[in-house]
Design a protein around this motif. Structure first.
Motif, short mmCIF file in Angstrom:
data_model
loop_
_atom_site.label_atom_id
_atom_site.label_comp_id
_atom_site.label_asym_id
_atom_site.label_seq_id
_atom_site.Cartn_x
_atom_site.Cartn_y
_atom_site.Cartn_z
N ASP A 175 -6.17 -22.62 28.83
CA ASP A 175 -6.32 -21.50 29.77
C ASP A 175 -5.77 -20.25 29.10
O ASP A 175 -4.56 -20.09 28.94
N ILE A 176 -6.67 -19.35 28.68
CA ILE A 176 -6.27 -18.13 27.99
C ILE A 176 -5.96 -17.06 29.02
O ILE A 176 -6.83 -16.65 29.78
N GLY A 177 -4.72 -16.58 29.04
CA GLY A 177 -4.31 -15.63 30.07
C GLY A 177 -4.09 -16.35 31.38
O GLY A 177 -4.74 -16.08 32.39
N ALA A 178 -3.15 -17.29 31.38
CA ALA A 178 -3.01 -18.24 32.49
C ALA A 178 -2.34 -17.66 33.73
O ALA A 178 -2.22 -18.36 34.75
N GLY A 179 -1.88 -16.43 33.67
CA GLY A 179 -1.30 -15.80 34.85
C GLY A 179 -0.10 -16.56 35.38
O GLY A 179 0.76 -17.01 34.62
N TRP A 180 -0.06 -16.71 36.71
CA TRP A 180 1.04 -17.45 37.34
C TRP A 180 0.71 -18.93 37.50
O TRP A 180 1.32 -19.64 38.29
N GLY A 181 -0.26 -19.40 36.71
CA GLY A 181 -0.46 -20.84 36.58
C GLY A 181 -1.39 -21.50 37.57
O GLY A 181 -1.49 -22.74 37.58
N GLY A 182 -2.08 -20.74 38.40
CA GLY A 182 -2.93 -21.34 39.43
C GLY A 182 -3.96 -22.29 38.87
O GLY A 182 -4.05 -23.46 39.26
N LEU A 183 -4.78 -21.85 37.91
CA LEU A 183 -5.82 -22.69 37.34
C LEU A 183 -5.23 -23.78 36.47
O LEU A 183 -5.68 -24.94 36.51
N LEU A 184 -4.24 -23.45 35.67
CA LEU A 184 -3.61 -24.42 34.77
C LEU A 184 -3.12 -25.64 35.55
O LEU A 184 -3.40 -26.79 35.17
N LEU A 185 -2.40 -25.39 36.64
CA LEU A 185 -1.82 -26.49 37.42
C LEU A 185 -2.89 -27.20 38.25
O LEU A 185 -2.85 -28.42 38.42
N PHE A 239 -9.82 -27.98 21.32
CA PHE A 239 -9.87 -28.12 22.77
C PHE A 239 -11.27 -28.54 23.22
O PHE A 239 -12.28 -28.08 22.69
N ASP A 240 -11.31 -29.40 24.25
CA ASP A 240 -12.58 -29.82 24.83
C ASP A 240 -13.14 -28.76 25.77
O ASP A 240 -14.36 -28.61 25.90
N ARG A 241 -12.25 -28.06 26.45
CA ARG A 241 -12.65 -27.06 27.43
C ARG A 241 -11.71 -25.86 27.33
O ARG A 241 -10.50 -26.02 27.12
N ILE A 242 -12.27 -24.67 27.51
CA ILE A 242 -11.48 -23.43 27.50
C ILE A 242 -11.89 -22.58 28.68
O ILE A 242 -13.09 -22.42 28.97
N ALA A 243 -10.91 -22.02 29.37
CA ALA A 243 -11.17 -21.03 30.42
C ALA A 243 -10.42 -19.76 30.07
O ALA A 243 -9.30 -19.79 29.54
N SER A 244 -11.04 -18.64 30.33
CA SER A 244 -10.41 -17.34 30.18
C SER A 244 -10.72 -16.57 31.46
O SER A 244 -11.87 -16.20 31.70
N VAL A 245 -9.71 -16.36 32.29
CA VAL A 245 -9.91 -15.77 33.62
C VAL A 245 -9.13 -14.47 33.73
O VAL A 245 -7.90 -14.46 33.64
N GLY A 246 -9.86 -13.37 33.90
CA GLY A 246 -9.20 -12.07 34.08
C GLY A 246 -8.43 -11.62 32.86
O GLY A 246 -7.48 -10.84 32.97
N MET A 247 -8.83 -12.06 31.69
CA MET A 247 -8.11 -11.73 30.46
C MET A 247 -8.92 -10.87 29.51
O MET A 247 -8.40 -9.97 28.86
N PHE A 248 -10.24 -11.13 29.40
CA PHE A 248 -10.99 -10.48 28.31
C PHE A 248 -11.16 -8.98 28.55
O PHE A 248 -11.53 -8.25 27.65
N GLU A 249 -10.83 -8.48 29.75
CA GLU A 249 -10.80 -7.04 30.01
C GLU A 249 -9.76 -6.34 29.15
O GLU A 249 -9.81 -5.13 28.94
N LEU A 274 -15.54 -21.26 29.89
CA LEU A 274 -15.81 -20.47 31.09
C LEU A 274 -15.07 -19.15 30.95
O LEU A 274 -13.84 -19.10 30.97
N ASN A 275 -15.83 -18.06 30.76
CA ASN A 275 -15.26 -16.72 30.61
C ASN A 275 -15.49 -15.94 31.91
O ASN A 275 -16.64 -15.65 32.27
N HIS A 276 -14.41 -15.64 32.62
CA HIS A 276 -14.47 -15.01 33.95
C HIS A 276 -13.78 -13.66 33.85
O HIS A 276 -12.61 -13.59 33.48
N GLY A 277 -14.51 -12.58 34.16
CA GLY A 277 -13.85 -11.29 34.07
C GLY A 277 -14.69 -10.15 34.61
O GLY A 277 -15.88 -10.29 34.91
N ILE A 278 -14.05 -9.00 34.71
CA ILE A 278 -14.67 -7.79 35.24
C ILE A 278 -15.58 -7.20 34.17
O ILE A 278 -15.21 -7.10 33.00
#
Length: 429
Positions: A175-185, A239-249, A274-278
């Motif tokens: 989880d790239i840019g994992a924030g306060w851990g919501g997705l990670l956990l 890694f088998d899977r990567i998520a980047s949420v709200g980071m690539f901005e 999964l690349n999620h961002g504005i």
């Protein structure tokens, strides 16, 4: 002075929301009991109102040169009507684009990115906790059911991402840019993955590390204070899977090719991203016009840059990743931001106490004014299409035509969407 008064009066009469203005000399314009009241302390701010430079008007409110009373929803409705054009459709000339790229290259070093991220995310954990959901998910929610509240919609978003990625027990998940851990956990607890999160925020790193220990996940979940450019893939395999949420901005347009190249290197052949961002609502603008981009740069996200989804997908494809699914959640983010804004508006005194305790009263008041404008203004921007929110699912093809559900898939992606919406997810969740 009379021409200025006439111009102001005409401007007020054209707005969908009644405004009352108090000018620097004490003269008043507009209806006395208007839902929005602005008290001006200098004429420069009046010029911003007349010219439609609403970002400059917002800066004047943050700096205390204009005092504001009323509901944020009314203020941003008036601000939208003040604009002289679409702020996402302003054309940037070749010189502007060249300078923007040069600046992007210069400001996005590992050191400066860390400083810029901490400017925003390390403001105060207690402040963010006042208006985020209990998991502190600081990104677009997914209102799969219109009756959902914010907390339910955030959990739906976390699960939406996990389903898209086809998470399963034992997979190595980043989880790239994992924030306060919501997705990670969520991914670790509901899908059984071995999870690694990274952040540049010291506050977030400490918070998530504490949650990992409290939940007994230390054996297969870790949170690292690290830049994505410093990452190496785990042994014995990527890694088998990567998520980047709200980071690539925060990556910067000049560094986007390197960002996706790095992600590809970290992802195993056949794996999914999964690349999620504005993203920008405009194709050719360097940033939002009418001073809005400058406001966000100065007060909220220094170094933040938005690209149109077509530009993002270009750089993603150039890195060797294959886009397999893209979804626009733009109105979901508008609703998310209004939920945050309304919650903050209901807790202003508590928010001011929290911020003042951390950074002092003057700076706390300034920060609170900036965030009030940012949340409500961003909600308006997503509603009107000035910005969008894209989830881009991509695969790293492994070159083997026999891999996958269909011949030529070359990845774990099944090339159908049914699995994303089935009641039983890939991990039986």
């Amino acid at each position: 002075m009379k021409p200025l008064l006439h111009a102001l009066q005409a401007r007020l009469e054209s707005l969908p929301v009644d405004l009352s203005l108090e000018l620097p000399g004490g003269q008043r314009l507009g209806r006395a009991q208007a839902p929005v009241a602005l008290q001006f302390r200098d004429r420069r701010s009046l010029a911003a109102l007349l010219s439609g430079e609403v970002g400059d008007l917002g800066a004047a409110i943050v700096e205390g040169r204009v005092r504001f009373e009323g509901r944020m929803r009314d203020l941003v409705a008036a601000a939208a009507a003040l604009l002289h054009g679409d702020p996402a459709r302003e054309q940037a000339g070749w010189w502007t684009r060249m300078m923007a790229r040069a600046r992007s290259r210069a400001v996005h070093t590992i050191t400066r990115d860390a400083q810029q991220v901490r400017f925003h995310y390390d403001l105060s954990d207690d402040f963010y906790a006042l208006w985020l959901d209990p998991r502190r998910v600081y990104s677009c929610a997914y209102y799969r059911d219109g009756a959902m509240d914010l907390a339910q919609a955030q959990e739906a978003k976390l699960d939406h991402i996990c389903r898209k990625l086809r998470l399963a027990p034992g997979q190595r998940f980043l989880d790239i840019g994992a924030g306060w851990g919501g997705l990670l956990l969520w991914a670790a607890e509901h899908y059984g993955v071995d999870a690694t999160g990274i952040t540049l925020s010291r506050n977030q790193h400490a918070h998530v590390s504490r949650l990992i220990a409290e939940r007994g996940l230390s054996g297969r979940v870790r949170m690292e204070l690290r830049d994505y450019r410093e990452l190496q893939h785990p042994e014995p395999a990527p890694f088998d899977r990567i998520a980047s949420v709200g980071m690539f901005e925060h990556v910067g347009r000049a560094h986007m090719p390197d960002y996706f190249a790095t992600v590809r290197r970290l992802l195993r052949p056949g794996g999914l991203l999964l690349n999620h961002g504005i993203t920008s609502g405009g194709v050719d603008n360097a940033q939002l016009g009418a001073g809005l981009g400058d406001f966000i740069e100065k007060y909220i996200f220094p170094g933040g840059e938005l690209l149109h989804v077509s530009a993002v997908l270009h750089d993603l494809a150039a890195s060797g990743l294959e886009m397999v699914d893209t979804e626009n959640l733009r109105p979901h983010y508008a609703r998310t931001l209004w939920a945050w804004s309304d919650t903050l508006e209901a807790r202003l005194q508590e928010a001011l106490r929290v911020l003042s305790a951390g950074v002092g009263a003057p700076q706390g008041e300034r920060a609170l004014r900036a965030y009030r404008l940012y949340l409500a203004g961003s909600a308006m921007g997503f509603e009107r299409g000035w910005m969008a929110l894209h989830q881009m699912l991509a695969a790293r093809p492994d070159g083997d035509l026999a891999t996958g559900a269909l011949r030529g898939a070359q990845s774990d992606y099944p090339f159908t969407r049914d699995y994303m919406h089935s009641r039983t997810g890939p991990a039986g969740h």
